[in-house]
Design a protein around this motif. Structure first.
Motif, PDB file in Angstrom:
ATOM      1  N   GLU A   8      25.250  39.163 -25.597  1.00 49.60           N
ATOM      2  CA  GLU A   8      25.517  40.600 -25.561  1.00 49.60           C
ATOM      3  C   GLU A   8      26.964  40.822 -25.112  1.00 49.60           C
ATOM      4  OE1 GLU A   8      23.374  43.115 -26.411  1.00 49.60           O
ATOM      5  OE2 GLU A   8      25.147  44.344 -26.062  1.00 49.60           O
ATOM      6  N   ALA A  59      28.820  43.424 -24.494  1.00 52.43           N
ATOM      7  CA  ALA A  59      29.117  44.378 -23.419  1.00 52.43           C
ATOM      8  C   ALA A  59      28.867  43.737 -22.061  1.00 52.43           C
ATOM      9  CB  ALA A  59      28.251  45.619 -23.585  1.00 52.43           C
ATOM     10  N   VAL A  60      27.759  43.003 -21.976  1.00 52.47           N
ATOM     11  CA  VAL A  60      27.419  42.343 -20.716  1.00 52.47           C
ATOM     12  C   VAL A  60      28.457  41.259 -20.421  1.00 52.47           C
ATOM     13  CG1 VAL A  60      25.674  40.921 -19.581  1.00 52.47           C
ATOM     14  CG2 VAL A  60      24.980  42.856 -21.003  1.00 52.47           C
ATOM     15  N   THR A  73      31.525  40.915 -21.480  1.00 56.08           N
ATOM     16  CA  THR A  73      32.847  41.436 -21.131  1.00 56.08           C
ATOM     17  C   THR A  73      32.861  41.996 -19.712  1.00 56.08           C
ATOM     18  OG1 THR A  73      32.968  42.081 -23.439  1.00 56.08           O
ATOM     19  CG2 THR A  73      34.693  42.933 -21.994  1.00 56.08           C
ATOM     20  N   SER A  74      31.814  42.788 -19.423  1.00 58.13           N
ATOM     21  CA  SER A  74      31.828  43.452 -18.121  1.00 58.13           C
ATOM     22  C   SER A  74      31.676  42.451 -16.978  1.00 58.13           C
ATOM     23  CB  SER A  74      30.733  44.513 -18.068  1.00 58.13           C
ATOM     24  OG  SER A  74      29.461  43.900 -18.180  1.00 58.13           O
ATOM     25  N   ILE A  75      30.861  41.450 -17.189  1.00 56.54           N
ATOM     26  CA  ILE A  75      30.647  40.477 -16.114  1.00 56.54           C
ATOM     27  C   ILE A  75      31.915  39.625 -15.940  1.00 56.54           C
ATOM     28  CG2 ILE A  75      29.686  38.321 -17.082  1.00 56.54           C
ATOM     29  CD1 ILE A  75      27.247  38.959 -15.224  1.00 56.54           C
ATOM     30  N   ARG A 115      34.875  40.663 -16.510  1.00 59.19           N
ATOM     31  CA  ARG A 115      35.848  41.525 -15.814  1.00 59.19           C
ATOM     32  C   ARG A 115      35.571  41.536 -14.318  1.00 59.19           C
ATOM     33  NH1 ARG A 115      35.176  46.586 -18.591  1.00 59.19           N
ATOM     34  NH2 ARG A 115      37.017  46.237 -19.876  1.00 59.19           N
ATOM     35  N   LEU A 116      34.299  41.688 -13.987  1.00 59.32           N
ATOM     36  CA  LEU A 116      33.942  41.750 -12.560  1.00 59.32           C
ATOM     37  C   LEU A 116      34.309  40.448 -11.852  1.00 59.32           C
ATOM     38  CD1 LEU A 116      32.509  43.113 -10.173  1.00 59.32           C
ATOM     39  CD2 LEU A 116      30.334  42.255 -11.071  1.00 59.32           C
ATOM     40  N   THR A 123      37.932  40.114 -11.339  1.00 55.21           N
ATOM     41  CA  THR A 123      38.339  40.970 -10.233  1.00 55.21           C
ATOM     42  C   THR A 123      38.019  40.314  -8.900  1.00 55.21           C
ATOM     43  OG1 THR A 123      37.735  42.809 -11.661  1.00 55.21           O
ATOM     44  CG2 THR A 123      38.216  43.345  -9.394  1.00 55.21           C
ATOM     45  N   PRO A 125      20.373  44.289 -13.907  1.00 53.06           N
ATOM     46  CA  PRO A 125      21.757  44.060 -13.487  1.00 53.06           C
ATOM     47  C   PRO A 125      21.796  43.521 -12.052  1.00 53.06           C
ATOM     48  CG  PRO A 125      21.230  46.419 -13.504  1.00 53.06           C
ATOM     49  CD  PRO A 125      19.984  45.702 -13.834  1.00 53.06           C
TER      50      PRO A 125
END
Lengths: 214, 633
Positions: free
Chosen positions: A16, A18-19, A21-23, A25-26, A29, A109
């Motif tokens: 997935e 979106a998952v 990419t977002s993970i 990114r997190l 960070t 999540p």
């Protein structure tokens, strides 16, 4: 990033985007190196370097599933700890994954703290196993320096045999055994019999009855 | 039966031989034992008229046949004619009497039957010389002697034959009748009609009577041609006119009919055939039967004196259907018991059996057709009912589908939620940092928005699937239905490690159907496909969804899997209810899909693909793009 003692690469495998990419990114960070994979196949196609890190693995994916990738990695001798991420708290699946050596099993999540805790534990495990591996490698290097006769003597010494018994068993003089023993101690860079036995234990010599493995 | 000659001939010969012997024996007994003869009654009929009189002939025939049953042991019957109309001289009478007396002297007469008063008187005289106690049965049409005591050992029947009845019939045929014209043999010359003379003189008092019987026939026709409109013609048979001319009664009647411009009434049945419109006739059958019975009683032992003379009418009104038609007289206006002769044979009379058969066949056919129609109606109703029920089941199935999909939909929903959570956490951390990375934050917010929309979409699709509102066919783009369905299918597909491959053209393909229904069919087929691939090694589970058009008239949606395919023995029945290849299937899904597709005039079918796996296709009629443009406009 200064608070992280050593850099670590987190391998995110999730179909997935979106998952994924977002993970990624997190995690970035949070100060980790991140590399993402859209499927198990992609992960296998470009296997990670044996550097410090762990795998964040989605359970359900088209093609090879998370647990199936876990199996493959285990077979190929990978030591990367695996943290599973699952859409639903599937208890039987998580039990199987943990038994198969997974570091953790998180439900999506996952809160940042939970994720961070799991990753840190996994990295610690990686570090431990890394150190163990390094130590083992040194021991193996040392073991390789033993002559075949010395290896025979080593096997018997660590099992608590006296020099006289060993000499008798090998059909040689007790003095010769003493010399071998000295050489063994110096090759392993140890001073006591106890240290020598611990090394034998690590190398797995004690489990074997017959010829010791190098 | 036809017998071959060699069988027939000996038989016939034998029968003939037996008959001959019997006849010989009979002759011998007749000759030797004269005493025996008296046991067989002998009857003599004495008739006023001559052998040609039709009435007396019919009467004698009926008497004969009645006697056959009354006297089963047998009898002998003789007839003598006085011919009193032509011959009535006294010498003739005496000579005749002597002749008959001599003729029957040794024949042991048992009874005499007389027809007419003259014959009766003759018989009485004859008996006094022959055998005074000989019983006499008389028949007469003349009421003249009603009430008079008849001679001993005699009785009879007075069957009145009245002119008055003829006038009645005339009035039925021509209600305005004021005058009566009488044509025929002079009445005084007619032994069985003499009584008319008395009546005529009586009738003349109230009605004008034109007695044309006294004229020669040639004058009669001339008179008839000039007859007033309110006159009716009553014609008694003309055998011999007043001038002594002999005529054929039937022939003269024809001539009368030709001349007279009105219905003619007569008193004998056979003249009806010559064109008379109506008649009052003596029923020879009834009268003869009564006479025969009377004779039978006497011959069986009753005394003639003990039986009173009976006055009884044996006349009946008879009409000629042809004439009725000619004079436009409806049969309904005739008296109830009237007899109508010469009725034109109607189609019904002629082809009764054919008509009845045809009617019967029609009836049977109608019954069959009615039955079939009832059956058809019942089937329609049943079909409608079952269709209705299937639609209800369809609704239930949809709820079940939604239920079955709920966990994978939850999973599907979890994906954007996870992404949102991750992005939010990252954003929170970025905000804590000393320097704001605006670009990254902007990207995060954009992603959060996108993922939120995705979650909302999933919920929207789920809600549509569960929509309970009235189903209505509309023009819908199959592309969109498929895209939405694939969005819903991705959850279950993902969960089962199935790769979905969609091949949907970008050109909108429109069909007329209900959105929810079509989506249900697609979901059903796709979920089946996913289910079918459960036991396959991961990586080989491929679900293909394809949309195409065919012949510019149909849209075909194909959903194929890489599973084991449909077992060949189930291929034929796979769309029947309760047929399933799944362990926990209800077996209704495909049947419901078929019902739905059939509702919109489409077709659904299955096949196993060459590469293994099953393919399900359904086709729906394309809505022409021009129609859609028109609708939009």
């Amino acid at each position: 990033m200064t608070e992280i003692p050593a850099s670590a690469t987190i391998h995110v495998v999730d179909d997935e985007s979106a998952v994924r990419t977002s993970i990624g990114r997190l995690l970035r960070t949070m100060g980790y190196e991140v590399s993402v994979y859209g499927s198990a196949a992609e992960f296998l196609a470009r296997p990670p370097k044996p550097e410090r890190g762990c795998v964040l693995l989605d359970v359900q994916m088209p093609g090879l599933s998370g647990p199936e990738l876990q199996d493959q990695l285990k077979k190929s001798g990978s030591s990367l700890p695996i943290i599973f991420l699952s859409g639903h708290g599937d208890i039987p699946m998580s039990v199987r994954a943990i038994k198969a050596g997974a570091e953790d099993f998180l439900a999506k999540p996952a809160r940042k703290e939970v994720l961070e805790g799991a990753i840190e534990r996994a990295l610690k495990r990686f570090d431990e196993s890394y150190e163990r591996n390094v130590r083992m490698n040194v021991l193996r290097q040392h073991a390789l320096q033993l002559t075949p006769r010395e290896r025979e003597v080593f096997n018997l010494v660590v099992r608590g045999k006296l020099n006289k018994q060993i000499a008798h068993e090998l059909g040689t003089a007790e003095r010769t055994i003493k010399a071998h023993r000295h050489n063994i101690m110096s090759k392993f860079q140890v001073r006591s019999l106890a240290e020598l036995v611990s090394i034998a234990e690590h190398l797995g010599v004690l489990e074997e009855r017959s010829e010791p493995q190098a | 039966m036809i017998l071959p000659y060699h069988i027939l001939a000996p038989m016939t010969r034998r029968v003939m031989a037996v008959c001959a012997v019997a006849a010989a024996l009979l002759c011998m007994t007749g000759a030797t034992h004269s005493a025996e003869r008296t046991t067989t009654p002998t009857i003599l009929i004495i008739d006023n008229s001559n052998p040609d009189s039709p009435l007396s002939r019919d009467l004698r025939t009926q008497i004969h046949s009645t006697l056959d049953t009354e006297i089963p042991a047998g009898y002998t019957l003789y007839t003598e004619f006085l011919d009193a109309r032509h011959f009535n001289a006294r010498d003739y009478d005496l000579a005749l009497q002597t002749y008959i007396k001599e003729k029957y002297r040794n024949h042991g007469l048992s009874a005499i039957v007389t027809i007419g008063w003259a014959a009766f008187d003759f018989a009485v005289r004859l008996r006094s010389e022959l055998r005074p106690d000989l019983p006499i049965v008389f028949v007469t049409f003349d009421e003249a002697r009603v009430g008079q005591t008849s001679p001993s050992n005699s009785t009879g029947i007075i069957s009145p034959r009245r002119f008055e009845d003829l006038v009645k019939v005339a009035r039925i045929l021509a209600p305005q009748t004021a005058r009566v014209a009488v044509v025929g043999t002079p009445i005084q010359n007619q032994p069985y009609r003499r009584q008319y003379l008395r009546e005529l003189s009586e009738l003349a008092r109230s009605t004008e009577v034109l007695d044309l019987t006294t004229l020669p026939f040639s004058e009669v026709t001339a008179k008839l041609a000039k007859l007033p409109d309110d006159a009716v013609i009553i014609s008694i048979p003309l055998y011999e006119d007043a001038s002594g001319h002999i005529h054929q009664a039937v022939e003269t009647m024809r001539k009368l009919v030709a001349v007279a411009d009105r219905p003619i009434v007569t008193d004998v049945e056979y003249l009806l055939g010559a064109g008379a419109a109506g008649a009052v006739v003596v029923s020879a059958a009834n009268l003869g039967s009564d006479v025969g019975k009377l004779v039978g009683r006497i011959l069986n032992g009753e005394s003639a004196s003990a039986i009173p003379v009976e006055v009884r009418e044996h006349t009946e009104a008879v009409f000629n259907a042809h004439a009725l038609q000619t004079w436009d007289i409806r049969e309904e206006t005739l008296p109830p018991a009237s007899k109508v002769l010469f009725r034109e044979l109607t189609v019904w009379d002629r082809y009764r059996w054919q008509i009845l058969t045809a009617l019967a066949m029609l009836l049977v056919q109608s019954v069959i057709i009615t039955g079939l129609m009832i059956e058809r109606h019942r089937r329609r109703v049943a079909e409608r009912d079952s269709h209705q029920r299937l639609l209800e089941v369809t609704k239930m199935d949809r709820a079940l589908t939604a239920g079955a999909m709920s966990s994978s939909i939850a999973h599907e929903l979890n994906q954007p939620l996870t992404a949102i959570m991750n992005n939010a956490e990252a954003a929170a951390m970025l905000l804590k940092a000393n320097s704001l990375d605006r670009e990254e934050l902007r990207a995060i917010v954009a992603d959060i928005r996108r993922d939120d929309e995705r979650a909302a979409n999933i919920i929207k699709h789920l809600r549509m699937l569960l929509r309970q509102s009235e189903l209505k066919p509309e023009d819908l783009a199959l592309n969109e239905v498929l895209a939405d369905s694939i969005a819903l299918i991705e959850g279950p597909a993902h969960k089962c490690g199935v790769t979905v491959q969609a091949e949907i053209p970008s050109v909108p393909i429109h069909v007329r159907a209900d959105y929810v229904h079509v989506q249900q069919v697609i979901l059903n087929l796709a979920l089946n496909a996913i289910e079918a691939m459960r036991d396959l090694p991961s990586g080989q589970r491929l679900l293909k969804i394809r949309l195409r058009t065919k012949d510019d008239s149909k849209a075909i949606v194909s959903i194929s899997d890489s599973g084991p395919g449909v077992p060949s023995e189930k291929m034929a029945t796979i769309f029947n209810p309760f047929v399933t290849t799944k362990a926990e299937g209800t077996g209704l899904g495909l049947s419901i899909a078929q019902t739905i597709i059939a509702t919109y005039g489409g077709r659904i079918w299955a096949e196993n693909t060459a590469g293994g796996g099953a393919a399900f296709h359904f086709s729906l009629k394309l809505v022409p793009t021009t129609d859609i443009r028109a609708q939009v406009a």
